[in-house]
Structures are given as structure tokens and as C-alpha cells.
Design a protein around this motif. Structure first.
Motif, PDB file in Angstrom:
ATOM      1  N   ASN A 156       0.828  -1.202   0.000  1.00  0.00           N
ATOM      2  CA  ASN A 156       0.000   0.000   0.000  1.00  0.00           C
ATOM      3  C   ASN A 156       0.866   1.257   0.000  1.00  0.00           C
ATOM      4  O   ASN A 156       0.640   2.197  -0.772  1.00  0.00           O
ATOM      5  CB  ASN A 156      -0.913  -0.020   1.227  1.00  0.00           C
ATOM      6  N   ASN A 157       1.891   1.268   0.869  1.00  0.00           N
ATOM      7  CA  ASN A 157       2.777   2.437   0.922  1.00  0.00           C
ATOM      8  C   ASN A 157       3.604   2.568  -0.356  1.00  0.00           C
ATOM      9  O   ASN A 157       3.880   3.681  -0.804  1.00  0.00           O
ATOM     10  CB  ASN A 157       3.704   2.337   2.137  1.00  0.00           C
ATOM     11  N   PHE A 158       4.001   1.442  -0.930  1.00  0.00           N
ATOM     12  CA  PHE A 158       4.794   1.483  -2.171  1.00  0.00           C
ATOM     13  C   PHE A 158       3.969   2.054  -3.323  1.00  0.00           C
ATOM     14  O   PHE A 158       4.432   2.926  -4.067  1.00  0.00           O
ATOM     15  CB  PHE A 158       5.289   0.077  -2.508  1.00  0.00           C
ATOM     16  N   ILE A 159       2.725   1.580  -3.454  1.00  0.00           N
ATOM     17  CA  ILE A 159       1.851   2.099  -4.518  1.00  0.00           C
ATOM     18  C   ILE A 159       1.528   3.568  -4.272  1.00  0.00           C
ATOM     19  O   ILE A 159       1.488   4.377  -5.198  1.00  0.00           O
ATOM     20  CB  ILE A 159       0.563   1.250  -4.597  1.00  0.00           C
ATOM     21  N   LEU A 197       4.324   5.628  -5.540  1.00  0.00           N
ATOM     22  CA  LEU A 197       4.287   5.774  -7.001  1.00  0.00           C
ATOM     23  C   LEU A 197       3.261   6.832  -7.416  1.00  0.00           C
ATOM     24  O   LEU A 197       3.523   7.655  -8.302  1.00  0.00           O
ATOM     25  CB  LEU A 197       3.954   4.426  -7.655  1.00  0.00           C
ATOM     26  N   ILE A 198       2.102   6.825  -6.744  1.00  0.00           N
ATOM     27  CA  ILE A 198       1.067   7.819  -7.064  1.00  0.00           C
ATOM     28  C   ILE A 198       1.567   9.225  -6.735  1.00  0.00           C
ATOM     29  O   ILE A 198       1.351  10.172  -7.506  1.00  0.00           O
ATOM     30  CB  ILE A 198      -0.227   7.503  -6.288  1.00  0.00           C
ATOM     31  N   LEU A 199       2.242   9.379  -5.593  1.00  0.00           N
ATOM     32  CA  LEU A 199       2.776  10.694  -5.224  1.00  0.00           C
ATOM     33  C   LEU A 199       3.794  11.185  -6.251  1.00  0.00           C
ATOM     34  O   LEU A 199       3.844  12.373  -6.579  1.00  0.00           O
ATOM     35  CB  LEU A 199       3.426  10.627  -3.836  1.00  0.00           C
ATOM     36  N   ARG A 214       8.646   4.014   0.126  1.00  0.00           N
ATOM     37  CA  ARG A 214       7.716   3.588   1.171  1.00  0.00           C
ATOM     38  C   ARG A 214       7.249   4.710   2.067  1.00  0.00           C
ATOM     39  O   ARG A 214       6.134   4.685   2.576  1.00  0.00           O
ATOM     40  CB  ARG A 214       8.386   2.493   2.024  1.00  0.00           C
ATOM     41  N   SER A 215       8.106   5.715   2.280  1.00  0.00           N
ATOM     42  CA  SER A 215       7.772   6.768   3.236  1.00  0.00           C
ATOM     43  C   SER A 215       8.284   8.117   2.742  1.00  0.00           C
ATOM     44  O   SER A 215       9.096   8.199   1.818  1.00  0.00           O
ATOM     45  CB  SER A 215       8.366   6.453   4.615  1.00  0.00           C
ATOM     46  N   THR A 216       7.786   9.177   3.412  1.00  0.00           N
ATOM     47  CA  THR A 216       8.177  10.551   3.087  1.00  0.00           C
ATOM     48  C   THR A 216       8.797  11.181   4.321  1.00  0.00           C
ATOM     49  O   THR A 216       8.263  11.051   5.429  1.00  0.00           O
ATOM     50  CB  THR A 216       6.957  11.370   2.633  1.00  0.00           C
ATOM     51  N   ARG A 217       9.926  11.875   4.123  1.00  0.00           N
ATOM     52  CA  ARG A 217      10.630  12.505   5.230  1.00  0.00           C
ATOM     53  C   ARG A 217      10.293  13.988   5.271  1.00  0.00           C
ATOM     54  O   ARG A 217      10.474  14.700   4.290  1.00  0.00           O
ATOM     55  CB  ARG A 217      12.143  12.322   5.091  1.00  0.00           C
ATOM     56  N   PRO A 232       4.422   7.446   6.535  1.00  0.00           N
ATOM     57  CA  PRO A 232       4.128   6.465   5.484  1.00  0.00           C
ATOM     58  C   PRO A 232       3.438   7.154   4.308  1.00  0.00           C
ATOM     59  O   PRO A 232       2.616   8.054   4.496  1.00  0.00           O
ATOM     60  CB  PRO A 232       3.188   5.473   6.182  1.00  0.00           C
ATOM     61  N   ASN A 233       3.779   6.760   3.098  1.00  0.00           N
ATOM     62  CA  ASN A 233       3.212   7.418   1.919  1.00  0.00           C
ATOM     63  C   ASN A 233       1.694   7.337   1.884  1.00  0.00           C
ATOM     64  O   ASN A 233       1.031   8.250   1.377  1.00  0.00           O
ATOM     65  CB  ASN A 233       3.790   6.798   0.641  1.00  0.00           C
ATOM     66  N   SER A 234       1.134   6.258   2.431  1.00  0.00           N
ATOM     67  CA  SER A 234      -0.321   6.117   2.415  1.00  0.00           C
ATOM     68  C   SER A 234      -0.993   7.215   3.236  1.00  0.00           C
ATOM     69  O   SER A 234      -2.127   7.610   2.942  1.00  0.00           O
ATOM     70  CB  SER A 234      -0.727   4.739   2.948  1.00  0.00           C
ATOM     71  N   VAL A 235      -0.300   7.735   4.262  1.00  0.00           N
ATOM     72  CA  VAL A 235      -0.870   8.793   5.092  1.00  0.00           C
ATOM     73  C   VAL A 235      -1.127  10.044   4.252  1.00  0.00           C
ATOM     74  O   VAL A 235      -2.122  10.756   4.441  1.00  0.00           O
ATOM     75  CB  VAL A 235       0.072   9.114   6.272  1.00  0.00           C
ATOM     76  N   LEU A 236      -0.243  10.330   3.311  1.00  0.00           N
ATOM     77  CA  LEU A 236      -0.372  11.534   2.482  1.00  0.00           C
ATOM     78  C   LEU A 236      -1.501  11.423   1.472  1.00  0.00           C
ATOM     79  O   LEU A 236      -1.951  12.435   0.924  1.00  0.00           O
ATOM     80  CB  LEU A 236       0.942  11.811   1.751  1.00  0.00           C
TER      81      LEU A 236
END
Length: 199
Positions: free
Chosen positions: A18-21, A24-26, A53-56, A68-72
């Protein structure tokens, strides 16, 4: 045991996928980019890197927050600098009753215009907000170009300092909360000497 382990691995892999996809969307849609100032829940900072997987995100205290990228994608994200770096902010001030509202508006507008970081187009707008208990309340709204949350705070500080200077020059006072005590009956007052105080 094998089935339980398989389910656990499945849920873990689902979260990673989920975070990986989401990453990619971001990267494709770019609702958030490196260098943007974003606000997610209570986190406000500058995006430094968007990984697989994540954003800093670096917050004003210098601490790095890993999201986690899914949070965004799944939560409400406020991107302060998506289109450009200009944001509108404000500074509020109260003056004592008896002050000329028009003079206050002129001085507060001048204070904002005199600060170099305040954008001239669109220019500052001053509003007369309210007749409060102890003061007449005004707010100056203005635009600034920011790269970090502290940029906005520094400009607001300069505007407040200049407002205080102009008010002192024109004898306009900024009141503090006061309360008047009214007694229905006379209250006896007695002067106490130093000796009586010591005893």
C-alpha cells in the motif's frame, strides 16, 4: 501455525505494498513534492524526500518526521506551497478605547507595508474586528513568500515590532485586561504604620 504465519505475512505485505503504490502515485501526480511546506494533522514542516515507502518531513524544531506514503493520500494534507510560495497570514492588535479607528487602520497598514518581506501585490488589508471588553480590535491581513514555517513567523514578528513603534510615536496605547471593582457600601480604610506591620 503455518496458516497464522501466512496471514500475518499477508497483512504486513499488504501494508508495505500500500505504501509502495502510494509512493508511485505521489511521484506521478505530485500533489506533494520535495521542498513543499505541508501540514498533516499536527505536523507542519518541509518535505525533504519522497521515498518508495515513506516521506521525510523536517519540522521547525529540526526534527525529522517519517510519514508512510499512504498517510499523504488517505488523510487531509494542507500543501502551503503547491502552486507557489505565497501565503496569506495575519497579525491582530487591540488599542485602547478613545483611539481613532481610522488612524489605527492607517498606522497598521503602514507598518505592514514598511516590512520588505510583505508582498505589495496584493497589498495588506486591515479590518476593524470588534468592540472588545477592554480594546478595539484590528487585524492586518497580508501575503508573504515562505519556504519554511519560520519564514512566516519572522515576518509577523517584524510587523508586530513596527506596529508597536508607530503606536508609541502617535501615543496610541495597547491596553491590558483591567477590571473595575464597585462597592455598594463605603469600605473603611485605615493607614497602618511600619511598627504595626512588623507586629
Amino acid at each position: 501455525l503455518g496458516g497464522t504465519l501466512a496471514i500475518a505475512v499477508g497483512f504486513g505485505a499488504q501494508n508495505i505494498l500500500n505504501n509502495f503504490i502510494s509512493g508511485l502515485i505521489l511521484m506521478v501526480e505530485r500533489p506533494v513534492r520535495a521542498g513543499d511546506m505541508v501540514e498533516v494533522d499536527d505536523t507542519l514542516g518541509v518535505v525533504e524526500e519522497i521515498g518508495a515507502r515513506s516521506t521525510r518531513v523536517r519540522i521547525p524544531t529540526g526534527i525529522h518526521v517519517i510519514l508512510p506514503n499512504s498517510v499523504l493520500l488517505e488523510n487531509k494534507v494542507v500543501n502551503w506551497t503547491l502552486e507557489d510560495s505565497r501565503i496569506r497570514t495575519k497579525v491582530s492588535v487591540g488599542v485602547a478605547y478613545g483611539s481613532s479607528p481610522q488612524q489605527v487602520i492607517d498606522l497598521v497598514s503602514q507598518a505592514a507595508n514598511d516590512v520588505n518581506e510583505v508582498l505589495k501585490n496584493p497589498g495588506p488589508i486591515v479590518t476593524f474586528d470588534d468592540f472588545a471588553d477592554s480594546s478595539l480590535n484590528f487585524t492586518v491581513h497580508f501575503w508573504v513568500a515562505v519556504a519554511t514555517p519560520m519564514d512566516r513567523d519572522r515576518v509577523c514578528t517584524k510587523v508586530r515590532i513596527h506596529i508597536d513603534e508607530l503606536f508609541k510615536e502617535h501615543n496610541i496605547s495597547i491596553p491590558f485586561p483591567q477590571r473595575d471593582l464597585n462597592f455598594h457600601e463605603p469600605v473603611p480604610v485605615r493607614i497602618v504604620s511600619e511598627k504595626e506591620q512588623e507586629s
